[in-house]
Design a protein around this motif. Structure first.
Motif, short mmCIF file in Angstrom:
data_model
loop_
_atom_site.label_atom_id
_atom_site.label_comp_id
_atom_site.label_asym_id
_atom_site.label_seq_id
_atom_site.Cartn_x
_atom_site.Cartn_y
_atom_site.Cartn_z
N THR A 73 0.85 -1.43 -0.14
CA THR A 73 -0.10 -0.08 0.36
C THR A 73 1.33 1.32 0.27
O THR A 73 0.44 2.13 -0.51
N GLU A 74 1.89 1.08 0.46
CA GLU A 74 2.63 2.33 1.07
C GLU A 74 3.75 3.03 -0.78
O GLU A 74 3.40 3.35 -0.51
N ARG A 75 4.33 1.80 -1.49
CA ARG A 75 4.90 1.37 -2.59
C ARG A 75 3.91 2.15 -3.71
O ARG A 75 4.24 2.90 -4.11
N CYS A 90 15.54 0.79 -15.21
CA CYS A 90 14.39 1.27 -14.02
C CYS A 90 13.02 1.34 -14.37
O CYS A 90 13.05 1.90 -13.09
N LEU A 91 13.06 1.35 -15.13
CA LEU A 91 11.14 0.80 -15.47
C LEU A 91 11.17 -0.44 -14.77
O LEU A 91 10.17 -0.15 -14.24
N GLY A 92 11.99 -1.35 -14.85
CA GLY A 92 11.51 -2.08 -14.37
C GLY A 92 11.67 -2.45 -13.11
O GLY A 92 10.82 -2.96 -11.94
N ALA A 93 12.48 -1.85 -12.20
CA ALA A 93 12.53 -1.45 -11.28
C ALA A 93 11.82 -1.46 -10.88
O ALA A 93 11.27 -1.48 -9.16
N ALA A 94 10.79 0.54 -10.95
CA ALA A 94 10.05 1.08 -10.69
C ALA A 94 8.39 -0.26 -10.31
O ALA A 94 8.43 0.15 -9.75
N MET A 95 8.61 -0.76 -11.52
CA MET A 95 7.90 -1.40 -11.65
C MET A 95 7.85 -3.11 -10.80
O MET A 95 6.27 -3.38 -9.95
N SER A 96 8.98 -3.51 -10.31
CA SER A 96 9.11 -5.07 -9.83
C SER A 96 8.87 -3.72 -7.71
O SER A 96 8.80 -4.51 -6.72
N PHE A 97 9.35 -2.31 -7.79
CA PHE A 97 9.10 -1.84 -6.47
C PHE A 97 7.55 -1.53 -5.94
O PHE A 97 7.32 -1.24 -5.30
N PHE A 98 6.83 -2.19 -7.22
CA PHE A 98 5.24 -1.15 -7.01
C PHE A 98 5.23 -0.61 -7.10
O PHE A 98 4.01 -0.01 -6.27
N LEU A 99 5.56 0.73 -7.86
CA LEU A 99 5.77 2.41 -7.54
C LEU A 99 4.25 3.14 -8.08
O LEU A 99 3.92 2.18 -8.71
N GLY A 100 3.68 3.78 -7.35
CA GLY A 100 2.59 4.10 -7.68
C GLY A 100 2.47 4.82 -8.70
O GLY A 100 1.79 5.21 -9.58
N GLY A 101 3.69 5.96 -9.18
CA GLY A 101 3.63 7.21 -10.08
C GLY A 101 5.19 7.25 -10.65
O GLY A 101 5.98 7.39 -9.94
N ILE A 102 5.31 7.86 -11.40
CA ILE A 102 6.45 8.07 -12.15
C ILE A 102 5.84 10.07 -12.93
O ILE A 102 5.49 9.59 -13.55
N HIS A 103 7.28 10.27 -12.51
CA HIS A 103 6.94 12.02 -12.49
C HIS A 103 8.64 12.51 -14.10
O HIS A 103 9.53 12.54 -13.19
N TYR A 104 8.51 12.37 -14.93
CA TYR A 104 10.09 12.52 -15.91
C TYR A 104 9.64 14.00 -16.74
O TYR A 104 8.97 14.81 -17.11
N ALA A 105 10.95 14.39 -16.82
CA ALA A 105 10.58 15.36 -17.74
C ALA A 105 11.10 15.65 -18.68
O ALA A 105 10.81 16.55 -20.10
N LEU A 106 12.34 14.38 -19.20
CA LEU A 106 12.58 14.79 -20.22
C LEU A 106 12.17 13.45 -21.33
O LEU A 106 12.88 11.84 -20.75
N GLU A 107 11.44 12.83 -22.30
CA GLU A 107 11.68 11.59 -22.58
C GLU A 107 13.65 11.59 -23.81
O GLU A 107 14.00 11.73 -23.64
N SER A 108 13.61 10.08 -23.47
CA SER A 108 15.32 10.26 -24.40
C SER A 108 14.66 8.64 -25.42
O SER A 108 14.50 7.14 -24.84
#
Length: 174
Positions: A73-75, A90-108
């Motif tokens: 729930t906290e994640r 890094c996106l896979g790590a964010a998904m494995s963390f079960f992160l709720g949101g990602i905010h980024y400035a610049l596309e790569s």
């Protein structure tokens, strides 16, 4: 502060960390993980300083947050702020963390993975909590571009300069 102002505040903090990395002639990439208006992870990319390649800012910030032993729930309430679109690792790590949101400035375009993962065709049997976090792109984009422009100016001709130049959208042929 309203939510929009809070999100901008955290992205400005992320950009200031990226500027500090640039002062060390390191890639100007930074990331923070925020939970309930608290920064619980913070890092800059450290490839030159550590002479390693798997030391991306997003991965390091997520690792810091992961050490806290957060509940699912906290994640899900946590958000990652980074000034560059996360790569596939890094996106896979964010998904494995079960992160709720990602905010980024610049596309790569060369290595950003948000579009790739957004087309992932999940099936009913997949782990339901394992999915792409909610993504917000383009926040303070111009400021992030300027950091990559400055980085490109510090680099000798070659692949890293070309990559940074493409992110900054510099046309040096003029």
């Amino acid at each position: 502060m309203n939510e929009e102002a809070t999100v901008e505040h955290y992205m400005r903090h992320t950009l200031s960390l990226a500027a500090e990395a640039l002062e060390l002639v390191e890639l100007p990439i930074a990331a923070i993980v925020v939970l309930d208006d608290r920064i619980i992870g913070s890092a800059t990319t450290a490839e030159k300083r550590k002479q390693r390649l798997l030391v991306h800012a997003e991965l390091a910030a997520l690792e810091q947050a992961d050490r806290l032993g957060l509940s699912l729930t906290e994640r899900r309430r946590a958000a990652l702020f980074t000034n560059l679109e996360p790569c596939l690792m890094c996106l896979g790590a964010a998904m494995s963390f079960f992160l709720g949101g990602i905010h980024y400035a610049l596309e790569s375009p060369a290595d950003g993975a948000v579009e790739l993962v957004s087309t992932w065709n999940r099936t009913e049997g997949d782990m339901p909590q394992y999915c792409l976090p909610e993504v917000t792109a383009g926040l303070l984009r111009e400021e992030s571009m300027r950091l990559f422009e400055q980085y490109a100016l510090l680099q000798p001709p070659g692949p890293m300069r070309d990559w940074a130049q493409s992110l900054a959208q510099i046309d040096w042929t003029r």
